[in-house]
Design a protein around this motif. Structure first.
Motif, PDB file in Angstrom:
ATOM      1  N   UNK A   1       0.832  -1.207   0.000  1.00 17.64           N
ATOM      2  CA  UNK A   1       0.000   0.000   0.000  1.00 17.64           C
ATOM      3  C   UNK A   1       0.867   1.258   0.000  1.00 17.64           C
ATOM      4  N   UNK A   2       1.958   1.216   0.771  1.00 17.24           N
ATOM      5  CA  UNK A   2       2.856   2.366   0.838  1.00 17.24           C
ATOM      6  C   UNK A   2       3.514   2.624  -0.515  1.00 17.24           C
ATOM      7  N   UNK A   3       3.941   1.543  -1.181  1.00 19.34           N
ATOM      8  CA  UNK A   3       4.564   1.681  -2.492  1.00 19.34           C
ATOM      9  C   UNK A   3       3.559   2.194  -3.517  1.00 19.34           C
ATOM     10  N   UNK A   4       2.320   1.721  -3.422  1.00 19.44           N
ATOM     11  CA  UNK A   4       1.282   2.209  -4.328  1.00 19.44           C
ATOM     12  C   UNK A   4       1.066   3.715  -4.143  1.00 19.44           C
ATOM     13  N   UNK A   5       1.055   4.137  -2.879  1.00 19.43           N
ATOM     14  CA  UNK A   5       0.875   5.554  -2.582  1.00 19.43           C
ATOM     15  C   UNK A   5       2.027   6.383  -3.158  1.00 19.43           C
ATOM     16  N   UNK A   6       3.251   5.865  -2.996  1.00 18.34           N
ATOM     17  CA  UNK A   6       4.415   6.566  -3.540  1.00 18.34           C
ATOM     18  C   UNK A   6       4.331   6.647  -5.057  1.00 18.34           C
ATOM     19  N   UNK A   7       3.922   5.521  -5.665  1.00 19.49           N
ATOM     20  CA  UNK A   7       3.805   5.504  -7.123  1.00 19.49           C
ATOM     21  C   UNK A   7       2.754   6.503  -7.597  1.00 19.49           C
ATOM     22  N   UNK A   8       1.643   6.584  -6.851  1.00 23.90           N
ATOM     23  CA  UNK A   8       0.587   7.545  -7.193  1.00 23.90           C
ATOM     24  C   UNK A   8       1.110   8.977  -7.100  1.00 23.90           C
ATOM     25  N   UNK A   9       1.898   9.247  -6.049  1.00 27.80           N
ATOM     26  CA  UNK A   9       2.475  10.584  -5.896  1.00 27.80           C
ATOM     27  C   UNK A   9       3.403  10.923  -7.071  1.00 27.80           C
ATOM     28  N   UNK A  10       4.210   9.936  -7.465  1.00 25.36           N
ATOM     29  CA  UNK A  10       5.135  10.157  -8.581  1.00 25.36           C
ATOM     30  C   UNK A  10       4.355  10.369  -9.874  1.00 25.36           C
ATOM     31  N   UNK A  11       3.262   9.613 -10.058  1.00 24.84           N
ATOM     32  CA  UNK A  11       2.432   9.776 -11.264  1.00 24.84           C
ATOM     33  C   UNK A  11       1.841  11.178 -11.327  1.00 24.84           C
ATOM     34  N   UNK A  12       1.422  11.703 -10.161  1.00 24.21           N
ATOM     35  CA  UNK A  12       0.902  13.070 -10.126  1.00 24.21           C
ATOM     36  C   UNK A  12       1.991  14.074 -10.523  1.00 24.21           C
ATOM     37  N   UNK A  13       3.203  13.838 -10.040  1.00 20.84           N
ATOM     38  CA  UNK A  13       4.318  14.728 -10.383  1.00 20.84           C
ATOM     39  C   UNK A  13       4.636  14.632 -11.875  1.00 20.84           C
ATOM     40  N   UNK A  14       4.545  13.413 -12.438  1.00 21.06           N
ATOM     41  CA  UNK A  14       4.776  13.238 -13.877  1.00 21.06           C
ATOM     42  C   UNK A  14       3.723  13.999 -14.666  1.00 21.06           C
ATOM     43  N   UNK A  15       2.451  13.884 -14.215  1.00 18.93           N
ATOM     44  CA  UNK A  15       1.360  14.602 -14.880  1.00 18.93           C
ATOM     45  C   UNK A  15       1.586  16.114 -14.813  1.00 18.93           C
ATOM     46  N   UNK A  16       2.031  16.596 -13.652  1.00 14.76           N
ATOM     47  CA  UNK A  16       2.300  18.021 -13.487  1.00 14.76           C
ATOM     48  C   UNK A  16       3.459  18.465 -14.389  1.00 14.76           C
ATOM     49  N   UNK A  17       4.499  17.603 -14.476  1.00 21.31           N
ATOM     50  CA  UNK A  17       5.639  17.922 -15.342  1.00 21.31           C
ATOM     51  C   UNK A  17       5.198  17.981 -16.804  1.00 21.31           C
ATOM     52  N   UNK A  18       4.304  17.053 -17.202  1.00 22.37           N
ATOM     53  CA  UNK A  18       3.805  17.056 -18.573  1.00 22.37           C
ATOM     54  C   UNK A  18       3.008  18.333 -18.870  1.00 22.37           C
ATOM     55  N   UNK A  19       2.209  18.757 -17.890  1.00 21.61           N
ATOM     56  CA  UNK A  19       1.449  20.006 -18.057  1.00 21.61           C
ATOM     57  C   UNK A  19       2.400  21.196 -18.199  1.00 21.61           C
ATOM     58  N   UNK A  20       3.462  21.178 -17.387  1.00 21.53           N
ATOM     59  CA  UNK A  20       4.449  22.259 -17.482  1.00 21.53           C
ATOM     60  C   UNK A  20       5.115  22.269 -18.860  1.00 21.53           C
ATOM     61  N   UNK A  21       5.425  21.062 -19.366  1.00 22.98           N
ATOM     62  CA  UNK A  21       6.049  20.957 -20.688  1.00 22.98           C
ATOM     63  C   UNK A  21       5.106  21.504 -21.761  1.00 22.98           C
ATOM     64  N   UNK A  22       3.831  21.106 -21.678  1.00 21.27           N
ATOM     65  CA  UNK A  22       2.849  21.575 -22.659  1.00 21.27           C
ATOM     66  C   UNK A  22       2.672  23.092 -22.576  1.00 21.27           C
ATOM     67  N   UNK A  23       2.676  23.632 -21.341  1.00 25.66           N
ATOM     68  CA  UNK A  23       2.558  25.083 -21.174  1.00 25.66           C
ATOM     69  C   UNK A  23       3.766  25.799 -21.785  1.00 25.66           C
ATOM     70  N   UNK A  24       4.953  25.239 -21.568  1.00 27.29           N
ATOM     71  CA  UNK A  24       6.173  25.830 -22.135  1.00 27.29           C
ATOM     72  C   UNK A  24       6.147  25.762 -23.661  1.00 27.29           C
TER      73      UNK A  24
END
Length: 431
Positions: free
Chosen positions: A40-63
């Motif tokens: 469960x802890x690893x899943x939570x960490x993976x979810x957090x990283x996925x959110x950061x990846x999504x945010x990074x992708x949004x930043x890339x698209x904005x740039x």
């Protein structure tokens, strides 16, 4: 770098599954719950990283969107600069034409001036004649001196003609003076206006060029930020993959625990078995020139023979944190063994670690991770179970390394990019 890692990961060869490690005690519900909690802890960490990846992708698209807008602005500026340059060429040509017209006008003015001067001489002569003859009275004397009516008419006509001639000279004189002043004024005003227009266009051109340079710098900055954001996203994706591998390894361990729970008698028999040195088929004896370290008691054993050449903690005057220990190579071939029973969840080539193996362990309900870096060769593939003391590779000098050695890390918990779970291996292993 990340692409190479992914290619190496895909090329990693799994060497088969090992034998289930011997357990000291029967599997308890607590062991299983701890394993599930870790998942469960690893899943939570993976979810957090996925959110950061999504945010990074949004930043890339904005740039990228900003870059498109800047590119559009630069295109418009280039068009405006081109149009302004055309206007400058046109105004410059008009100025040249006006200068030529001025030169021509100077000749015309000279001619007008010559006519004016000639008339001035005529008028001066007339004035002298009038003064010498008494002015208008002379005309009267001329008329009164007529000998006959016919002579009077002739004299009247002559006087009228002379007076009209004088008036015509004056009119022409005034007209030429007015024409001269008009032409001089028109051309001077036109030249001044054209020069003012030219100056204004040159200022506009300089302003547009400065704006274009500013947009160019902005575009360069946006591209740099996009590159950095892409690197950040790739690092996050690698971290996500690593967490997924850890999660898969823990799930595999959980499945084994659950199977053990259902087969306590078989597990008991396995716990009675003693560990025998691995054969060449499962990792094997080390080639001549080096030997495997003795398997010690306790949770962990020494991963390789050799002296500690660099310890855990800050070094180089506190400028660099070393998250593990380095073991020097003192033989042509030095085998590297698993420090404890566990599951290999990552075995690949990294630009920094070189050939590296990550192993997940669960000891007394606590998850640990060990890392074996700069290997010359890897003998354990992903998903493989390894036993304490089993040969998993050979000491080398791959990746970001300045000499043959083993870089060994011990993490109390899962591995992460920040290495916040790293602990000093010397607190757990007698080197």
């Amino acid at each position: 770098m990340k692409k190479k890692n992914m290619m190496a990961l895909a090329a990693a060869v799994a060497l088969g599954l090992g034998v289930l490690p011997p357990a000291a005690d029967a599997v308890s519900n607590r062991d299983i719950e701890q394993k599930r909690s870790e998942i469960d802890s690893l899943r939570s960490k993976r979810s957090d990283v996925e959110e950061k990846i999504s945010e990074a992708q949004k930043n890339i698209e904005a740039l990228q969107s900003q870059q498109k807008q800047v590119a559009s602005d630069m295109e418009k500026l280039n068009i405006e600069i081109e149009e302004t340059s055309g206007k400058i060429r046109s105004v410059s040509a008009d100025i040249d034409e006006t200068e030529r017209a001025i030169e021509k006008l100077k000749q015309e003015i000279a001619e007008i001036q010559e006519r004016i001067e000639k008339r001035n001489e005529i008028l001066k002569a007339r004035m002298r004649s009038l003064q010498e003859s008494g002015g208008a009275i002379s005309y009267l004397e001329v008329l009164l001196g007529a000998q006959s009516f016919s002579d009077f008419i002739d004299r009247m006509s002559a006087v009228t003609t002379i007076m009209e001639a004088d008036q015509q000279i004056i009119r022409e004189q005034e007209a030429d003076k007015a024409l001269k002043e008009k032409k001089e004024t028109e051309l001077t005003e036109k030249r001044n206006k054209l020069q003012a227009d030219l100056q204004e266009l040159k200022q506009l051109q300089a302003k547009l060029a400065a704006q274009l340079e500013q947009k160019s710098r902005l575009m360069s900055d946006l591209k740099q930020k996009e590159e950095e954001e892409n690197d950040h996203k790739m690092a996050l994706e690698e971290e996500k993959e690593l967490i997924a591998k850890q999660e898969a390894a823990v799930k595999q361990q959980l499945a084994e625990l659950e199977r053990q729970k259902q087969a306590e008698e078989e597990a008991a028999k396995q716990r009675e078995r003693t560990y025998s040195p691995p054969t060449s088929q499962s990792g094997g004896e080390a080639p001549s020139g080096g030997s495997t370290p003795p398997v010690s008691s306790g949770a962990f054993t020494r991963p390789a023979n050799g002296p500690i050449t660099s310890g855990f903690g800050y070094r180089f005057g506190g400028s660099d944190f070393h998250p593990g220990v380095d073991i020097g190579k003192r033989a042509p071939t030095v085998p590297v063994v698993a420090a404890a029973d566990g599951v290999v969840f990552r075995s690949y080539y990294s630009s920094s670690y070189g050939n590296v193996i990550f192993v997940s362990h669960v000891i007394d309900g606590q998850v640990y991770t060990t890392v074996y870096a700069h290997l010359e060769a890897r003998l354990a593939g992903e998903g493989q179970r390894v036993r304490k003391g089993q040969v998993i590779g050979y000491m080398g000098n791959t990746g970001h390394s300045f000499g043959p050695h083993l870089h060994f890390e011990l993490h109390r918990g899962g591995w992460n990019v920040g290495k916040t779970n790293a602990v000093d291996p010397r607190g757990y292993i007698a080197f």
